[in-house]
Design an enzyme around this catalytic site. Structure first.
Site, PDB file in Angstrom:
ATOM      1  N   HIS A  81       0.935  -1.215  -0.062  1.00 34.26           N
ATOM      2  CA  HIS A  81       0.267   0.059  -0.149  1.00 34.26           C
ATOM      3  C   HIS A  81       1.020   1.281   0.039  1.00 34.26           C
ATOM      4  O   HIS A  81       2.112   1.604   0.374  1.00 34.26           O
ATOM      5  CB  HIS A  81      -0.933  -0.011   1.590  1.00 34.26           C
ATOM      6  CG  HIS A  81      -2.418  -0.766   0.684  1.00 34.26           C
ATOM      7  ND1 HIS A  81      -3.006  -1.205   1.932  1.00 34.26           N
ATOM      8  CD2 HIS A  81      -2.624  -2.142   0.186  1.00 34.26           C
ATOM      9  CE1 HIS A  81      -3.864  -2.553   1.690  1.00 34.26           C
ATOM     10  NE2 HIS A  81      -3.344  -2.860   0.587  1.00 34.26           N
ATOM     11  N   GLU A  83       0.849   3.757   1.727  1.00 33.31           N
ATOM     12  CA  GLU A  83       1.404   3.808   3.198  1.00 33.31           C
ATOM     13  C   GLU A  83       2.315   3.560   3.123  1.00 33.31           C
ATOM     14  O   GLU A  83       3.317   4.378   3.887  1.00 33.31           O
ATOM     15  CB  GLU A  83      -0.256   4.385   4.448  1.00 33.31           C
ATOM     16  CG  GLU A  83      -1.422   5.168   3.775  1.00 33.31           C
ATOM     17  CD  GLU A  83      -2.459   4.400   3.324  1.00 33.31           C
ATOM     18  OE1 GLU A  83      -3.811   4.087   3.378  1.00 33.31           O
ATOM     19  OE2 GLU A  83      -2.358   3.124   2.528  1.00 33.31           O
ATOM     20  N   CYS A 109      -6.841   1.632   5.058  1.00 36.24           N
ATOM     21  CA  CYS A 109      -6.905   0.192   5.816  1.00 36.24           C
ATOM     22  C   CYS A 109      -6.131   0.154   6.787  1.00 36.24           C
ATOM     23  O   CYS A 109      -5.617   1.004   7.815  1.00 36.24           O
ATOM     24  CB  CYS A 109      -6.668  -0.441   4.679  1.00 36.24           C
ATOM     25  SG  CYS A 109      -4.540  -1.639   5.096  1.00 36.24           S
ATOM     26  N   CYS A 112      -2.802  -0.583   7.927  1.00 35.35           N
ATOM     27  CA  CYS A 112      -1.566   0.724   7.584  1.00 35.35           C
ATOM     28  C   CYS A 112      -1.955   1.178   8.532  1.00 35.35           C
ATOM     29  O   CYS A 112      -0.749   2.191   8.922  1.00 35.35           O
ATOM     30  CB  CYS A 112      -1.992   1.004   6.505  1.00 35.35           C
ATOM     31  SG  CYS A 112      -1.875   0.423   4.301  1.00 35.35           S
TER      32      CYS A 112
END
Length: 183
Positions: A81, A83, A109, A112
């Site tokens: 991801h 992040e 999410c 993260c």
């Protein structure tokens, strides 16, 4: 004389996330993240396969092949991801993100969120929501402010009619409260 055509700092960094997202190699969603402290960019990240690993555009999407729904079974993916990539890039280059703000095209999410909490990020600005109640609950419990910016660049792909001076941005504050203070 005040120049009203300049974007706010929040809008400026949020718009940069759209540019970062253009580097994404995920076939399902292009996400960009920017970590900022004292109005300076510390690191950026986008979603896609790890360095040196073939991208989904080359090998296909495992999640689509297995019919995995969005937001479920994150481990069944070649990608990382945005992040996570931003936090990893900062760590790789020895840059502390403690007390920094994270700007992201999408709300994080739960995976993260856990990394964001442990990295010491103080505040999250995002453009689009993401249906992950656990992430929202954990961020609120950790007292990390999450603020949705509505009206920044006109869409997540960076194509649009948004003018730099558009002052119609709306900020929707949703919890947290720590704001970077140490406990």
């Amino acid at each position: 004389m005040k120049n009203d055509s300049r974007p706010s700092w929040e809008t400026y960094f949020m718009d940069i996330t759209s540019l970062v997202a253009k580097r994404a190699t995920c076939l399902r969603r292009a996400v960009g993240a920017v970590i900022v402290k004292d109005k300076r960019i510390l690191a950026t990240g986008y979603n896609g396969a790890p360095s040196g690993v073939r991208h989904c555009a080359e090998v296909g999407c495992l999640r689509e092949r297995l019919n995995v729904q969005s937001g479920m079974r994150h481990e069944l993916c070649r990608g990382i991801h945005a992040e996570q990539n931003a936090i990893i890039q900062a760590a790789l280059h020895g840059v502390s993100v403690r007390g920094a703000d994270l700007f992201c095209t999408n709300q994080p999410c739960s995976i993260c969120a856990k990394m964001i909490i442990n990295a010491g990020i103080a505040k999250i600005y995002y453009r689009s929501g993401y249906a992950d109640e656990l992430a929202q609950d954990m961020l609120a419990e950790a007292r990390i402010d999450t603020i949705q910016i509505v009206g920044s660049e006109s869409d997540e792909k960076g194509k649009g009619e948004h003018s730099v001076g558009d002052s119609s941005n709306e900020f929707i504050h949703s919890g947290g409260g720590r704001g970077g203070d140490e406990e």
